[in-house]
Design a protein around this motif. Structure first.
Motif, PDB file in Angstrom:
ATOM      1  N   TRP A 296      -9.623 -12.874 -10.185  1.00 43.13           N
ATOM      2  CA  TRP A 296      -8.398 -12.932 -10.198  1.00 43.13           C
ATOM      3  C   TRP A 296      -7.642 -12.134  -9.638  1.00 43.13           C
ATOM      4  CZ3 TRP A 296      -3.728 -10.965 -11.829  1.00 43.13           C
ATOM      5  CH2 TRP A 296      -2.145 -12.247 -11.725  1.00 43.13           C
ATOM      6  N   ALA A 297      -8.229 -10.485 -10.201  1.00 39.75           N
ATOM      7  CA  ALA A 297      -7.872  -9.316  -9.294  1.00 39.75           C
ATOM      8  C   ALA A 297      -7.425  -9.520  -7.284  1.00 39.75           C
ATOM      9  CB  ALA A 297      -7.736  -8.781 -10.006  1.00 39.75           C
ATOM     10  N   LEU A 298      -8.857  -9.974  -7.759  1.00 42.86           N
ATOM     11  CA  LEU A 298      -8.522 -10.115  -6.039  1.00 42.86           C
ATOM     12  C   LEU A 298      -7.782 -11.236  -5.789  1.00 42.86           C
ATOM     13  CD1 LEU A 298     -12.828  -9.588  -5.935  1.00 42.86           C
ATOM     14  CD2 LEU A 298     -10.781  -7.749  -4.625  1.00 42.86           C
ATOM     15  N   ALA A 299      -7.275 -12.156  -5.899  1.00 44.37           N
ATOM     16  CA  ALA A 299      -6.869 -12.872  -5.785  1.00 44.37           C
ATOM     17  C   ALA A 299      -5.531 -12.953  -5.440  1.00 44.37           C
ATOM     18  CB  ALA A 299      -6.514 -14.413  -6.682  1.00 44.37           C
ATOM     19  N   GLN A 300      -4.851 -12.325  -6.111  1.00 40.69           N
ATOM     20  CA  GLN A 300      -3.096 -11.534  -6.083  1.00 40.69           C
ATOM     21  C   GLN A 300      -3.814  -9.904  -4.409  1.00 40.69           C
ATOM     22  OE1 GLN A 300      -1.915 -13.207  -7.763  1.00 40.69           O
ATOM     23  NE2 GLN A 300      -4.022 -13.392  -9.097  1.00 40.69           N
ATOM     24  N   LEU A 301      -5.157 -10.424  -4.188  1.00 45.03           N
ATOM     25  CA  LEU A 301      -4.857  -9.123  -2.520  1.00 45.03           C
ATOM     26  C   LEU A 301      -3.518  -9.532  -1.745  1.00 45.03           C
ATOM     27  CD1 LEU A 301      -8.555  -8.611  -1.150  1.00 45.03           C
ATOM     28  CD2 LEU A 301      -6.899  -6.822  -2.927  1.00 45.03           C
ATOM     29  N   GLY A 302      -2.603  -8.477  -0.930  1.00 45.60           N
ATOM     30  CA  GLY A 302      -1.579  -8.516  -0.415  1.00 45.60           C
ATOM     31  C   GLY A 302      -0.343  -8.821  -1.012  1.00 45.60           C
ATOM     32  N   LYS A 303      -0.291  -8.984  -2.313  1.00 44.37           N
ATOM     33  CA  LYS A 303       1.453  -8.784  -2.689  1.00 44.37           C
ATOM     34  C   LYS A 303       1.810  -7.334  -2.769  1.00 44.37           C
ATOM     35  CE  LYS A 303      -0.003 -13.385  -5.288  1.00 44.37           C
ATOM     36  NZ  LYS A 303      -0.198 -13.744  -6.344  1.00 44.37           N
ATOM     37  N   PRO A 304       2.660  -7.252  -2.683  1.00 44.85           N
ATOM     38  CA  PRO A 304       3.398  -6.585  -2.928  1.00 44.85           C
ATOM     39  C   PRO A 304       3.672  -5.366  -4.168  1.00 44.85           C
ATOM     40  CG  PRO A 304       5.509  -7.652  -2.432  1.00 44.85           C
ATOM     41  CD  PRO A 304       3.396  -8.415  -2.777  1.00 44.85           C
ATOM     42  N   TYR A 305       3.158  -3.933  -4.201  1.00 43.30           N
ATOM     43  CA  TYR A 305       3.748  -3.625  -5.281  1.00 43.30           C
ATOM     44  C   TYR A 305       5.135  -3.223  -5.772  1.00 43.30           C
ATOM     45  CZ  TYR A 305       4.409   0.737  -8.383  1.00 43.30           C
ATOM     46  OH  TYR A 305       4.440   1.949  -9.336  1.00 43.30           O
ATOM     47  N   HIS A 386       0.902   1.704  -4.660  1.00 38.08           N
ATOM     48  CA  HIS A 386       2.375   3.020  -5.025  1.00 38.08           C
ATOM     49  C   HIS A 386       2.873   1.920  -3.362  1.00 38.08           C
ATOM     50  CE1 HIS A 386       1.515   3.358  -0.806  1.00 38.08           C
ATOM     51  NE2 HIS A 386      -0.130   4.073  -0.813  1.00 38.08           N
ATOM     52  N   THR A 387       4.714   2.207  -3.947  1.00 39.21           N
ATOM     53  CA  THR A 387       5.720   1.620  -3.541  1.00 39.21           C
ATOM     54  C   THR A 387       5.482   1.609  -1.710  1.00 39.21           C
ATOM     55  OG1 THR A 387       8.565   1.709  -2.975  1.00 39.21           O
ATOM     56  CG2 THR A 387       7.342   3.851  -3.496  1.00 39.21           C
ATOM     57  N   GLY A 388       5.965   0.241  -1.729  1.00 38.83           N
ATOM     58  CA  GLY A 388       5.606   0.335   0.550  1.00 38.83           C
ATOM     59  C   GLY A 388       4.021   0.070   0.106  1.00 38.83           C
ATOM     60  N   ALA A 389       3.450  -0.385  -0.817  1.00 38.70           N
ATOM     61  CA  ALA A 389       1.519  -0.857  -0.074  1.00 38.70           C
ATOM     62  C   ALA A 389       1.788  -1.765  -1.053  1.00 38.70           C
ATOM     63  CB  ALA A 389       0.789   0.577  -0.752  1.00 38.70           C
ATOM     64  N   ASN A 390       0.629  -2.454  -0.810  1.00 37.09           N
ATOM     65  CA  ASN A 390      -0.056  -4.036  -1.333  1.00 37.09           C
ATOM     66  C   ASN A 390      -1.075  -3.662  -1.933  1.00 37.09           C
ATOM     67  OD1 ASN A 390       2.189  -5.296   0.780  1.00 37.09           O
ATOM     68  ND2 ASN A 390       1.196  -5.332   2.360  1.00 37.09           N
ATOM     69  N   VAL A 391      -1.303  -4.435  -2.591  1.00 36.55           N
ATOM     70  CA  VAL A 391      -2.692  -4.761  -4.034  1.00 36.55           C
ATOM     71  C   VAL A 391      -3.550  -4.751  -2.561  1.00 36.55           C
ATOM     72  CG1 VAL A 391      -4.102  -6.499  -4.736  1.00 36.55           C
ATOM     73  CG2 VAL A 391      -1.196  -6.126  -5.495  1.00 36.55           C
ATOM     74  N   ARG A 392      -4.448  -4.167  -2.724  1.00 40.79           N
ATOM     75  CA  ARG A 392      -5.512  -3.446  -1.858  1.00 40.79           C
ATOM     76  C   ARG A 392      -6.727  -3.454  -2.743  1.00 40.79           C
ATOM     77  NH1 ARG A 392      -3.282   2.113   0.223  1.00 40.79           N
ATOM     78  NH2 ARG A 392      -3.878   3.236  -2.007  1.00 40.79           N
ATOM     79  N   THR A 393      -8.276  -3.502  -2.046  1.00 42.38           N
ATOM     80  CA  THR A 393      -9.024  -2.671  -2.807  1.00 42.38           C
ATOM     81  C   THR A 393      -9.281  -0.781  -2.006  1.00 42.38           C
ATOM     82  OG1 THR A 393     -10.747  -3.668  -0.872  1.00 42.38           O
ATOM     83  CG2 THR A 393     -10.756  -4.829  -2.242  1.00 42.38           C
ATOM     84  N   SER A 394     -10.341  -0.289  -2.239  1.00 41.39           N
ATOM     85  CA  SER A 394     -10.560   1.149  -2.150  1.00 41.39           C
ATOM     86  C   SER A 394     -11.329   1.938  -2.956  1.00 41.39           C
ATOM     87  CB  SER A 394      -8.683   1.592  -2.082  1.00 41.39           C
ATOM     88  OG  SER A 394      -8.323   2.427  -3.457  1.00 41.39           O
TER      89      SER A 394
END
Length: 409
Positions: A296-305, A386-394
């Protein structure tokens, strides 16, 4: 013969005169304008190169300072947003408690009224039973029936005993009504305090968000100008300088990750040796539904913070993990600090997909936690950063990593 000798002398003189003149001319030109750089030229070139190198170093330092300033603004927002999330979660808890306390007080008050009514009814019945019309002794005198006397006295004894029971019940009901009313008032007061705290935290978070947005915009503008200057000084293109700066930032992050990993391993060794972390409640094993949460979390990749957001179009860090585990049937509060304090702990070396990792300004103090991510593979997480970034892997390894994660259940 004399004429031939004279002609030969003239030709010889001409042939030897031209090279001498030419050589003399060349020597004069070399003295006035050398064909190789002079020492002055070399010194000037070296000074210009040193000046350019100094300018490049200065620009690099400015870029690094801007990144530090941006990181500081993002961290400040992260802390303020977590303060609000925690205050909002506490407000919801206090509201639930106040509602339950008020309902309990209403039920206790109703029970007390019923007890008072029952007490009045018993008193009325006893009063009527104790009148001349119902006196057992008067009955036996007038009728001569001893059985009526016995039965009548039993009735009075029963009424007297019943009254004592009802009186006690009424007293108990009154005490309960007073106690629950006091609890309801206290719960209402706590709810009002939590409401004020949440409002204050929200205002602070909005201020931090506005400041972070301003830093992001200013940093981007200044960075573009600095990169253009670097490109000019180093005779490259702005695109190449952007790529170079991205590489420098990647190296910086990799160094920070290595340092964070070493610090986490040192903390783990310390806790294994009997530190305070060794006494916390530990997770027994992987939680059912962890894969569902990860997917479910991975399906949100790219959505904004977005601070305080919990979907569906944007998330903050704890909003993402809360909703992901909610999809797996596990309820978590919308607060990274509460997600840490309320769940079983797991060593970083034993993390499984779905486990949560946390970041704090002081890793020895859980009350300073301001960020959470969800593990998806060894050393890797999905996060709303954080603000200005999207949901991502790191990478999970960065400054502020807590030495223990949690395993929701």
């Amino acid at each position: 013969m004399a004429e031939r000798t004279t002609r030969r002398a003239l030709l010889l003189a001409f042939a030897t005169a031209v090279p001498v003149a030419a050589i003399a001319g060349l020597q004069g030109s070399a003295a006035a304008d050398p064909v190789y750089p002079s020492q002055g030229d070399v010194d000037a070139a070296q000074a210009a190169a040193a000046a350019k190198a100094g300018q490049v170093a200065s620009l690099q330092a400015q870029l690094a300072a801007q990144q530090d300033q941006l990181d500081a603004a993002q961290t400040k927002l992260s802390v303020a947003a977590e303060d609000y999330d925690e205050a909002q979660a506490l407000l919801q808890q206090r509201t639930t408690e106040a509602t339950a306390a008020e309902a309990a007080a209403d039920r206790a008050a109703a029970a007390y009224e019923q007890a008072r009514t029952a007490l009045g009814r018993v008193a009325s019945e006893q009063y009527r039973g104790g009148s001349d019309d119902y006196s057992p002794l008067a009955t036996v005198v007038t009728t001569g029936d001893i059985e009526d006397y016995v039965n009548g006295q039993a009735t009075l004894d029963h009424l007297a005993g019943n009254r004592a029971d009802v009186q006690q019940q009424a007293a108990d009901a009154k005490a309960l009504a007073q106690s629950t009313a006091a609890q309801a008032a206290a719960a209402k007061s706590a709810q009002e305090a939590a409401t004020a705290q949440a409002a204050t935290a929200r205002a602070a978070a909005q201020q931090a968000a506005d400041a972070a947005d301003a830093v992001v915009a200013a940093t981007q503008q200044q960075t573009n100008a600095l990169l253009a200057q670097l490109a000019t000084l180093q005779q490259t293109t702005v695109q190449l300088e952007q790529q170079r700066q991205a590489g420098i930032e990647a190296e910086r992050q990799a160094a920070a990750a290595a340092a964070a990993q070493a610090a986490a391993q040192a903390a783990a060794r310390s806790s294994a040796g009997g530190g305070s972390a060794a006494s916390v409640r530990r997770a027994a094993g992987p939680t059912a539904g962890a894969n569902t949460a990860v997917d479910w979390a991975l399906a949100q990749l790219g959505k904004p913070y977005l601070w305080a957001a919990d979907g569906p179009d944007s998330f903050d860090c704890s909003g993402l993990t809360m909703q992901a585990w909610g999809a797996a049937g596990v309820s978590l509060p919308h607060s990274s600090r509460m997600q840490y304090s309320g769940e079983a702990k797991v060593d970083l070396a034993d993390l499984e997909p779905g486990d949560l990792v946390f970041y704090a300004t002081d890793t020895s103090d859980p009350s300073t936690i301001h960020h959470v991510g969800m593990v998806i593979a060894p050393g890797t997480m999905v996060e709303a950063p954080h603000t200005g970034a999207n949901v991502r892997t790191s990478s999970i390894y960065r400054s502020g990593l807590m030495s223990l994660g949690t395993r929701p259940s």
